[in-house]
Design a protein around this motif. Structure first.
Motif, PDB file in Angstrom:
ATOM      1  N   GLY A 154      -1.570   2.541   4.382  1.00 57.78           N
ATOM      2  CA  GLY A 154      -0.367   1.774   4.677  1.00 57.78           C
ATOM      3  C   GLY A 154       0.340   2.243   5.934  1.00 57.78           C
TER       4      GLY A 154
ATOM      5  N   TRP B 145      -3.827   5.534  -0.303  1.00 55.12           N
ATOM      6  CA  TRP B 145      -2.981   4.362  -0.065  1.00 55.12           C
ATOM      7  C   TRP B 145      -1.871   4.651   0.936  1.00 55.12           C
ATOM      8  CZ3 TRP B 145      -4.997   0.002  -0.923  1.00 55.12           C
ATOM      9  CH2 TRP B 145      -5.877  -0.202  -1.987  1.00 55.12           C
TER      10      TRP B 145
ATOM     11  N   GLN C 157       0.825  -1.208   0.000  1.00 54.30           N
ATOM     12  CA  GLN C 157       0.000   0.000   0.000  1.00 54.30           C
ATOM     13  C   GLN C 157       0.864   1.265   0.000  1.00 54.30           C
ATOM     14  OE1 GLN C 157      -2.319  -0.769   3.508  1.00 54.30           O
ATOM     15  NE2 GLN C 157      -3.896  -1.933   2.414  1.00 54.30           N
TER      16      GLN C 157
END
Length: 740
Positions: free
Chosen positions: A453, A449, A423
């Motif tokens: 992450g 993302w 990610q």
């Protein structure tokens, strides 16, 4: 998954079904989506000693390559005659043919002039404002173009002008022509760029563009054959030891050797903690870098799209043995009598081939590529023609066109990854493509993302740095500061991290904390940008002398850096060093003629120097570059009005001031200008009110007190007029002479 992503996955992982004219191979086991450790093939050389760092290893490998030519002279000579063997060369200006043709180009956006005469390049902004450099290296084989690099002790910079071989003409280096804020002679060459023109060069700690040693030459033997020191030592002792031979590697690992430079994708990012020096032939490239492509391929092709375009070809999808080396043999010392590059095609399509025979009847004659591979303009470099490696029955050329379809990691093509590392890499990739193309969806995906992450892996410095960069470019100052502080807490020893957090702290009004980070960044790598930021922090802290020195240093580090000159001009003006301020701002407006700030400050300095005509001209120019910014336009209009007042053109000045006042604009100097106009017009009541407001703002302005005395006297306020006059006289008696 799109055809492009599917094809590239097959090409990289080496799981392509064979086309043998009969039944295909049985399906292979599914490939794990986690990065797999590379298994050493039989031809893999022994790994480097564990005490040898990757950066030291490459320096040692480069030094050891001289032994290769002793045993393999024909292969060595043939390699250095190829394009890759000429990818970076030390320049001999006396024998370099393009230098015999002078160059002169004027930048279409800035008006700056660039020339080349007998190997000396010059950037000129105006009389006495020019920078000249002589290059040390040619970068690029010359097949398409020659660009040039000049060097300091530990840095490389690209020249703004390039020789384009196809046109046999000089023009701007790729990227310069469309950039308003281009760096001139100071476009730093980073390790990421240099990596595909020479063997990996070690960088100084915390930096990506300052090198432990400058490169010695082009790509060498080690880039394809890895560490051959044990092999060479064994041969000298009459023994044998393995060395990497790409054609003996598995298809996936052989592909990685070429993909390092010939698979640009939509973008590629180094994995956390990795450097290009970590990759050796035979390794799994995906353990070092993640290459991303669009789910839908964009139109057109670039000079680094060989791998991705080849992966779209039916030939590649059906033939696992078709690799780069099938058609490109870098060690051919002598060309064959026919120089037949179509021979690999006939393995399948010729007499007795695995596919239907294809007697050539097209316009390309016996050259298959002439019909089945397009040749056209590269989308990443102007004035360059490239070969499209997408093999088709009939190529259909199309203009270069990007799209905003989602990105996928070629070796792990999950559209919605759940692994946090994946990610973060995906988020970083979206930041890179957004910076290049500015497509709004990419910015949204980058934020999504990276945030996702980092929630699972909060100690990933690379993710926080990219998130801070993204938010800065989006104008989210608070979000930038948050992400930058996270990065700095994790790794303050990275120049980029320290600079990002320093800029964020400045924007947040924390100059002392900003200076701590910026001092660290400057110690890691002195740069004009960092010194300019330091100057602003020092100014906010009241350390005016140090601020001036930092701004001066910025202009010395980069003599065409307009930001540094603007900072120097502002600081010198504040210290009444009007001549120095004038010189700095004249340089700023010459190097960046469409930057509003330079013209506004130049107008103010000219007013302080009692040059109203020049002040008026500067503000008039500012009005032509303000754009839609209402505040900026108001400042320019007000500056123009003040200049008109100084020129005693009161009838022209008054409507400007009145319009500003009616529109709600309230600037500190407006009462002064309006009071002066009212006084000249004989409107003493309004003059008195404006001037009494003005002396509250600028109580040490002798002219204001003198004008106020006149207005009060006209209104019969004799005592108050005398007091104002005495104040003006006292201020003039105490006023020190202006410093130069």
């Amino acid at each position: 998954m799109s055809r492009l992503a599917s094809s590239l996955l097959l090409l990289v992982l080496g799981t392509l079904p064979a086309c043998h004219g009969g039944s295909p191979e049985p399906p292979r086991a599914p490939v794990s989506t986690a990065p797999a450790a590379a298994s050493a093939p039989a031809s893999q050389a022994p790994t480097a000693p564990p005490t040898e760092s990757p950066q030291t290893r490459w320096a040692n490998l480069k030094a050891s390559e001289a032994a290769c030519a002793d045993c393999h002279p024909e292969q060595s000579d043939a390699w250095y005659a190829t394009k890759m063997g000429r990818s970076l060369l030390t320049l001999d200006a006396k024998t370099h043919a393009p230098f015999r043709r002078p160059a002169k180009r004027v930048h279409p956006l800035t008006g700056l002039e660039y020339t080349q005469t007998q190997g000396r390049f010059t950037e000129k902004a105006g009389p006495g404002l020019e920078v000249s450099r002589e290059p040390k290296y040619i970068i690029g084989s010359g097949n398409h173009a020659h660009s040039y690099l000049w060097a300091t002790e530990d840095q490389l910079f690209q020249m703004p002008v390039t020789w384009f071989t196809d046109r046999k003409a000089w023009d701007f280096s790729p990227g310069y022509e469309a950039m308003m804020d281009h760096p001139g002679f100071y476009r730093e060459v980073s390790v990421d760029c240099l990596n595909c023109h020479t063997d990996p060069v070690p960088t100084r700690a915390g930096t990506r563009s300052r090198f432990e040693a400058l490169p010695e030459g082009p790509i060498g033997c080690s880039r394809c054959h890895g560490d051959a020191r044990a092999h060479a030592e064994a041969r000298l002792n009459g023994k044998d030891a393995a060395v990497v031979v790409p054609t003996r590697l598995t298809p996936a690992r052989a592909a990685d050797v070429c993909a390092v430079c010939h698979f640009g994708g939509a973008t590629r990012v180094l994995r956390d903690g990795k450097q290009w020096t970590d990759f050796l032939p035979g390794d799994d490239l995906s353990n070092t870098a993640a290459i991303f492509v669009r789910q839908q391929a964009g139109e057109g092709y670039s000079t680094t799209d060989h791998f991705s375009r080849l992966g779209m070809s039916p030939c590649t999808q059906k033939t696992p043995t078709l690799t780069c080396a099938t058609c490109h043999a870098p060690h051919v010392a002598k060309p064959s009598a026919t120089n037949d590059r179509s021979e690999p095609c006939r393995v399948c399509h010729g007499e007795g081939g695995r596919a239907e025979a294809h007697p050539c009847k097209g316009p390309g004659g016996p050259d298959c590529a002439g019909c089945h591979m397009d040749t056209g303009p590269a989308r990443n470099i102007p004035h360059v023609t490239a070969v499209d490696h997408f093999i088709r029955t009939r190529p259909t050329p199309a203009p270069a066109l990007n799209n905003d379809s989602p990105l996928v990691w070629v070796t792990h093509p999950e559209p919605e990854p759940t692994d946090p590392d994946h990610q973060i890499l995906l988020g970083r990739a979206y930041v890179a493509v957004w910076r290049a193309d500015r497509q709004p969806k990419d910015a949204e995906r980058a934020e999504q993302w990276l945030t996702r992450g980092l929630r699972a892996l909060p100690k990933r410095t690379d993710g926080w740095v990219e998130l801070a960069t993204l938010r800065r470019l989006k104008g989210d100052a608070a979000g930038e500061a948050e992400a930058a502080e996270k990065a700095y807490a994790l790794d303050p020893a990275q120049r980029r991290v320290a600079t990002v957090v320093g800029a964020a702290r400045l924007a947040a009004g924390l100059p002392e904390e900003a200076l701590t980070a910026l001092d660290r960044a400057a110690a890691l790598s002195p740069r004009a940008e960092t010194e300019t930021l330091r100057a602003r922090a020092l100014q906010m802290l009241g350390r005016k002398g140090e601020a001036l020195e930092a701004a001066r240093k910025a202009t010395m580090l980069q003599p065409s850096y307009a930001e540094g000159f603007i900072a120097l001009g502002m600081l010198a003006n504040g210290e009444q060093r009007y001549d120095e301020a004038y010189a700095a701002l004249k340089a700023a407006t010459a190097w960046r003629p469409k930057d509003l700030r330079g013209w506004l400050h130049l107008g103010a300095v000219e007013a302080a120097r009692k040059h109203p005509k020049e002040s008026l001209a500067a503000f008039d120019t500012a009005l032509t570059v303000t754009g839609p910014d209402v505040k900026a336009r108001s400042l320019a209009v007000y500056g123009r009005a003040e200049a008109l007042v100084a020129l005693e053109k009161y009838s022209e000045a008054f409507p400007l001031l009145e319009d500003l006042f009616r529109s709600g604009v309230r600037l500190p100097g407006m009462p002064r200008a309006m009071g002066r106009v009212y006084l000249v017009q004989g409107n003493f009541v309004e003059a008195r009110g404006a001037l009494e407001a003005a002396v509250q703002i600028s109580p040490d302005d002798a002219d204001l007190w003198s004008w106020l005395a006149e207005a009060r006297q006209e209104l019969g306020m004799t005592a108050e007029a005398a007091a104002a006059k005495a104040k003006a006289t006292g201020l003039r008696a105490k006023a020190p002479p202006s410093s130069p």
